[in-house]
Design an enzyme around this catalytic site. Sequence first.
Site, PDB file in Angstrom:
ATOM      1  N   ASP A 183      14.716  17.416  -0.352  1.00 27.46           N
ATOM      2  CA  ASP A 183      15.779  17.743  -1.297  1.00 27.46           C
ATOM      3  C   ASP A 183      16.139  16.518  -2.315  1.00 27.46           C
ATOM      4  O   ASP A 183      16.455  16.410  -3.289  1.00 27.46           O
ATOM      5  CB  ASP A 183      16.857  18.886  -1.092  1.00 27.46           C
ATOM      6  CG  ASP A 183      16.345  20.338  -0.831  1.00 27.46           C
ATOM      7  OD1 ASP A 183      15.222  20.738  -1.467  1.00 27.46           O
ATOM      8  OD2 ASP A 183      16.922  21.101  -0.125  1.00 27.46           O
ATOM      9  N   HIS A 198       0.845  -1.347  -0.096  1.00 26.48           N
ATOM     10  CA  HIS A 198      -0.056  -0.002   0.045  1.00 26.48           C
ATOM     11  C   HIS A 198       0.803   1.163   0.011  1.00 26.48           C
ATOM     12  O   HIS A 198       1.934   1.420   0.714  1.00 26.48           O
ATOM     13  CB  HIS A 198      -0.674   0.064   1.162  1.00 26.48           C
ATOM     14  CG  HIS A 198      -1.898  -0.822   1.277  1.00 26.48           C
ATOM     15  ND1 HIS A 198      -2.219  -2.114   1.473  1.00 26.48           N
ATOM     16  CD2 HIS A 198      -3.300  -0.563   1.078  1.00 26.48           C
ATOM     17  CE1 HIS A 198      -3.242  -2.569   1.261  1.00 26.48           C
ATOM     18  NE2 HIS A 198      -4.167  -1.588   1.177  1.00 26.48           N
TER      19      HIS A 198
END
Length: 293
Positions: free
Chosen positions: A261, A131
């Site tokens: 990032d 999931h």
Amino acid sequence: MKLTFSRISSLVLLTALAVSCSKDEQNAPTVPTAAVVNQDATRDSHLAMGNPSGATSSSTNYTNYLLSKSQFALSYHRDKGKPNWVSWHLSSAWLGSTPRQDNFAADGALPSGWFRATSSSYTGSGFDRGHNCPSADRTGSVADNSATFLMTNMMPQSANNNQRTWAGLENYCRTLVNQGNELYVICGSYGSGGTGLNGYATTIAGGKITVPSNCWKVVVVLPEGSSDASRVTTATRVIAINTPNNQTLASTWGSYRTSVDAIEAATGYNILSAVNSTVQATIEARVDNGPTN
């Protein structure tokens, strides 16, 4: 005398009616307007933090197709047979007592003619039907829980990743909700080639589903409130993890913390695009060091 009696009778009747109306007003059921509004307000937009890949719902957008459901939103890649990412809001409004449905099913919302994975697409592959949006995050109703078992919400995930590392962070997210927070969770996978119970593989289902090399997740933690994207500050806790999709993972998810990032560099996405750019610069560069349970 008759006139006086008539006036008295009328006065008595009017008084009785006034008393009756007053009692009816006092006994009238109170409509729980505030409660309904608050309940609805805590089920917020799944894309409140942004659309990471700029996905659209055009049927010609084969590699970045937007599916917006009541329970979550996702970008789907037709040729990889799995989502690029899934994004959802998590608060106490989504949690209840509905049991796990386990009713894995093909997603009929995909455009006609596209490959639609079924539960059996993973059979014998050695990979879990992992999931993205967890079943336990959608226990408010049968419909909510069933939605998490649509195959567009699944990725081929190694058993140890899915059942240990990934499950640990999912449980911790619900702990944060129980502490009075609401979360925005964005997760997905990238790359090709992972190791499951049957060894290394790049695809399953006869080549129709790509096995990712990495599974990632970003969690934005906010106290319950409204106007959520605008409430994200440089002090907001943001958890990001990036895990290899193999059987050698540590059981603790904290070992795989990274920066937003770094995930953006690996995927090409702009994960928190709705957040103020100055704030983004700070929180996306930081690696979380908060508690893990």
